[in-house]
Design a protein around this motif. Structure first.
Motif, PDB file in Angstrom:
ATOM      1  N   GLY A   1       0.796  -1.217   0.000  1.00 42.25           N
ATOM      2  CA  GLY A   1       0.000   0.000   0.000  1.00 42.25           C
ATOM      3  C   GLY A   1       0.829   1.268   0.000  1.00 42.25           C
ATOM      4  N   ALA A   2       0.274   2.308   0.630  1.00 40.38           N
ATOM      5  CA  ALA A   2       0.918   3.620   0.644  1.00 40.38           C
ATOM      6  C   ALA A   2       2.253   3.588   1.373  1.00 40.38           C
ATOM      7  N   ILE A   3       2.371   2.741   2.382  1.00 37.72           N
ATOM      8  CA  ILE A   3       3.638   2.643   3.115  1.00 37.72           C
ATOM      9  C   ILE A   3       4.724   2.089   2.204  1.00 37.72           C
ATOM     10  N   ARG A   4       4.397   1.054   1.447  1.00 37.45           N
ATOM     11  CA  ARG A   4       5.372   0.495   0.502  1.00 37.45           C
ATOM     12  C   ARG A   4       5.757   1.526  -0.551  1.00 37.45           C
ATOM     13  N   SER A   5       4.769   2.243  -1.075  1.00 36.64           N
ATOM     14  CA  SER A   5       5.053   3.245  -2.107  1.00 36.64           C
ATOM     15  C   SER A   5       6.011   4.312  -1.589  1.00 36.64           C
ATOM     16  N   HIS A   6       5.808   4.732  -0.335  1.00 30.60           N
ATOM     17  CA  HIS A   6       6.679   5.771   0.212  1.00 30.60           C
ATOM     18  C   HIS A   6       8.080   5.224   0.461  1.00 30.60           C
ATOM     19  N   TRP A   7       8.148   4.007   0.985  1.00 32.34           N
ATOM     20  CA  TRP A   7       9.463   3.385   1.206  1.00 32.34           C
ATOM     21  C   TRP A   7      10.209   3.250  -0.119  1.00 32.34           C
ATOM     22  N   ALA A   8       9.490   2.854  -1.168  1.00 33.48           N
ATOM     23  CA  ALA A   8      10.106   2.740  -2.494  1.00 33.48           C
ATOM     24  C   ALA A   8      10.637   4.091  -2.959  1.00 33.48           C
ATOM     25  N   SER A   9       9.857   5.150  -2.719  1.00 28.61           N
ATOM     26  CA  SER A   9      10.281   6.485  -3.161  1.00 28.61           C
ATOM     27  C   SER A   9      11.533   6.956  -2.434  1.00 28.61           C
ATOM     28  N   LEU A  10      11.759   6.406  -1.231  1.00 27.34           N
ATOM     29  CA  LEU A  10      12.942   6.778  -0.451  1.00 27.34           C
ATOM     30  C   LEU A  10      14.180   5.980  -0.854  1.00 27.34           C
ATOM     31  N   GLY A  11      13.961   4.847  -1.563  1.00 27.91           N
ATOM     32  CA  GLY A  11      15.096   4.037  -1.993  1.00 27.91           C
ATOM     33  C   GLY A  11      15.106   2.626  -1.449  1.00 27.91           C
ATOM     34  N   TRP A  12      13.935   2.117  -1.059  1.00 28.06           N
ATOM     35  CA  TRP A  12      13.826   0.757  -0.540  1.00 28.06           C
ATOM     36  C   TRP A  12      14.805   0.532   0.621  1.00 28.06           C
ATOM     37  N   GLU A  13      15.480  -0.626   0.608  1.00 28.19           N
ATOM     38  CA  GLU A  13      16.371  -0.985   1.723  1.00 28.19           C
ATOM     39  C   GLU A  13      17.628  -0.128   1.779  1.00 28.19           C
ATOM     40  N   ARG A  14      17.943   0.565   0.681  1.00 31.65           N
ATOM     41  CA  ARG A  14      19.121   1.437   0.688  1.00 31.65           C
ATOM     42  C   ARG A  14      18.812   2.825   1.231  1.00 31.65           C
ATOM     43  N   SER A  15      17.563   3.051   1.607  1.00 27.84           N
ATOM     44  CA  SER A  15      17.195   4.324   2.218  1.00 27.84           C
ATOM     45  C   SER A  15      17.693   4.372   3.657  1.00 27.84           C
TER      46      SER A  15
ATOM     47  N   SER B   1      10.076   4.313  11.339  1.00 27.16           N
ATOM     48  CA  SER B   1       8.776   3.732  10.998  1.00 27.16           C
ATOM     49  C   SER B   1       8.113   4.598   9.938  1.00 27.16           C
ATOM     50  N   ILE B   2       7.193   3.993   9.200  1.00 28.86           N
ATOM     51  CA  ILE B   2       6.340   4.748   8.287  1.00 28.86           C
ATOM     52  C   ILE B   2       4.905   4.572   8.751  1.00 28.86           C
ATOM     53  N   TYR B   3       4.256   5.707   8.964  1.00 27.56           N
ATOM     54  CA  TYR B   3       2.883   5.754   9.475  1.00 27.56           C
ATOM     55  C   TYR B   3       1.967   6.245   8.364  1.00 27.56           C
ATOM     56  N   TRP B   4       0.758   5.688   8.327  1.00 24.93           N
ATOM     57  CA  TRP B   4      -0.238   6.165   7.363  1.00 24.93           C
ATOM     58  C   TRP B   4      -1.606   6.241   8.019  1.00 24.93           C
ATOM     59  N   SER B   5      -2.323   7.316   7.723  1.00 28.04           N
ATOM     60  CA  SER B   5      -3.750   7.399   8.030  1.00 28.04           C
ATOM     61  C   SER B   5      -4.408   8.226   6.944  1.00 28.04           C
ATOM     62  N   SER B   6      -5.709   8.127   6.862  1.00 27.05           N
ATOM     63  CA  SER B   6      -6.428   8.852   5.807  1.00 27.05           C
ATOM     64  C   SER B   6      -6.363  10.354   6.017  1.00 27.05           C
ATOM     65  N   THR B   7      -6.154  10.799   7.247  1.00 33.57           N
ATOM     66  CA  THR B   7      -6.089  12.239   7.518  1.00 33.57           C
ATOM     67  C   THR B   7      -4.657  12.764   7.530  1.00 33.57           C
ATOM     68  N   ALA B   8      -3.734  12.012   8.113  1.00 30.70           N
ATOM     69  CA  ALA B   8      -2.342  12.478   8.193  1.00 30.70           C
ATOM     70  C   ALA B   8      -1.547  12.140   6.944  1.00 30.70           C
ATOM     71  N   GLY B   9      -2.035  11.184   6.148  1.00 34.54           N
ATOM     72  CA  GLY B   9      -1.262  10.729   5.006  1.00 34.54           C
ATOM     73  C   GLY B   9      -0.096   9.870   5.463  1.00 34.54           C
ATOM     74  N   VAL B  10       0.994   9.887   4.699  1.00 30.64           N
ATOM     75  CA  VAL B  10       2.176   9.088   5.017  1.00 30.64           C
ATOM     76  C   VAL B  10       3.187   9.958   5.752  1.00 30.64           C
ATOM     77  N   ARG B  11       3.688   9.434   6.859  1.00 27.57           N
ATOM     78  CA  ARG B  11       4.674  10.155   7.667  1.00 27.57           C
ATOM     79  C   ARG B  11       5.808   9.211   8.046  1.00 27.57           C
TER      80      ARG B  11
END
Length: 413
Positions: free
Chosen positions: A191-205, A231-241
């Motif tokens: 989901g959104a957590i994976r997408s954000h982690w990917a945008s940061l560079g996956w495991e090399r982030s 950690s990566i947090y997601w909610s419908s109001t806060a988005g991805v953090r």
């Protein structure tokens, strides 16, 4: 003396019986038995294109047919492989690959869409939209524990591959990924957590590898995944953090909350604190049998000034580290407040009453972390009462976030 006469017909019958006994002594190869069970030359495998041959590994046997193959190993028996699953197995090196020999025939998946074969060292899954891919080892075990193709991950999109950092391994799936490293084990991200982690560079982030699956935050609607360095947090109001610091909270219950549950209050607190990049960890929960302190005297609820009852109450710090914070859930305060964050020196904590609002815990905790009241009902730290918050979830300013992170009570992840 007359000679014994032997009936020639009896001799023929004995010869036939002997021949039959010899025929019965010839074993039928398990591959032949499997082939017959699938319909023989009239079945879907068709006619053979080879004899029964020894496998290159010197252990098992195989026979190829027009539409597939049957492989036999003493410990697994004889099983057929065909189609794209067979092609994938072949590309990996047949029985000499890490997959070893098949343990099942090709079988329909429980969702009714795809097909699979299990092997000694893993599995190959196929669906019309994804093709055939292998999963094995700890990643396969995680995939299995989540429900195989019927999980949110669905079907694999890749074989298991080495990560670009050269340390870990991964498989991508239709609904997410599973990543493994020697120090973290195998965990899913989606989901959104994976997408954000990917945008940061996956495991090399800067976050490194996941150390948890995606988790529900305090029983609410928000989600969080933990990584080696945050950690990566997601909610419908806060988005991805991205959360790079944490506070450790210990719960001591004198009176159970009645308006909002403890989990609801923690979920609300995490929703706001995510904006500051802070993860809220509930370390321990303990029930205290202290009826004389359930309606605790907090005096003027002024920082640096505490009553004897507060000193006694805040002395209950079982299992609490020096930089951890304790929240005491009480029946009421005297005089009456929703909560109070005045605490004795060296014992950071706050009290929250049973009828407090959803935001009181985060508000009082904010005081513990150094925040002051503001005259703005859109803000968490409003001095007009958290029941009057008009912009849920309430705001934290960048300055307030910085103050919280520099309080000495939050630690780097």
């Amino acid at each position: 003396m007359s000679k014994l006469q032997i009936d020639p017909q009896l001799l023929v019958q004995n010869e036939l019986l002997e021949k039959l006994r010899n025929l019965q002594a010839i074993p039928v190869h398990p591959i032949t038995t499997k082939y017959w069970s699938l319909g023989g030359s009239g079945g879907w495998l068709g006619t053979s294109t080879t004899g029964i041959l020894k496998c290159p590994d010197g252990v098992g046997s195989f026979q190829h047919y027009v539409n597939g193959s049957i492989y036999y190993h003493p410990s697994t028996g004889a099983h057929e492989v065909h189609g794209l699953i067979k092609s994938r197995w072949k590309s990996l090196g047949w029985e000499r690959s890490f997959l070893g020999y098949p343990k099942t025939d090709e079988t329909a998946t429980p969702d009714g869409i795809g097909r699979f074969n299990h092997f000694q060292g893993g599995s190959i899954y196929w669906s019309p939209s994804t093709g055939a891919w292998e999963v094995h080892g700890a990643i396969r075990s995680k995939y299995s524990s989540l429900g195989w193709e019927r999980s949110f991950l669905k079907y694999p999109l890749t074989n298991e591959n080495t990560c670009p950092d050269g340390v870990g391994r991964y498989n991508h799936f239709q609904g997410g990924s599973i990543y493994w490293s020697p120090s973290t084990g195998a965990h899913e991200v989606h989901g959104a957590i994976r997408s954000h982690w990917a945008s940061l560079g996956w495991e090399r982030s800067a976050l490194g590898y996941p150390t948890s699956d995606e988790l529900v935050v305090f029983g609410g609607a928000a989600r969080i995944s933990h990584f080696q360095h945050g950690s990566i947090y997601w909610s419908s109001t806060a988005g991805v953090r991205v959360l790079k610091e944490r506070v450790r909270v210990h719960v001591k219950i004198l009176t159970m909350p009645t308006r909002f549950t403890i989990n609801e209050q923690f979920a609300a607190m995490q929703e706001v604190y995510a904006v500051a990049g802070i993860r809220v960890d509930c370390a321990t929960t303990e029930t205290l049998n202290l009826p004389t302190l359930a309606d605790v005297d907090v005096g003027g609820c002024t920082m640096g000034s505490v009553t004897p009852e507060q000193v006694t109450l805040f002395g209950n710090r079982n299992f609490v580290g020096s930089n951890d914070v304790v929240v005491y859930f009480v029946n009421s305060t005297v005089p009456g407040y929703n909560g109070c964050a005045a605490f004795p020196s060296g014992r950071p904590g706050c009290v929250v009453v049973r009828t407090a609002s959803r935001w009181t815990l985060g508000h009082e905790f904010g005081h513990v972390l150094g925040l002051s009241h503001v005259n703005n009902n859109d803000r968490l730290m409003t001095g007009n009462g958290t029941f009057n918050i008009t912009n849920p979830p309430p705001n934290l300013t960048s300055g307030e976030s910085s103050t919280m992170r520099s309080s000495g009570l939050s630690t780097n992840l």
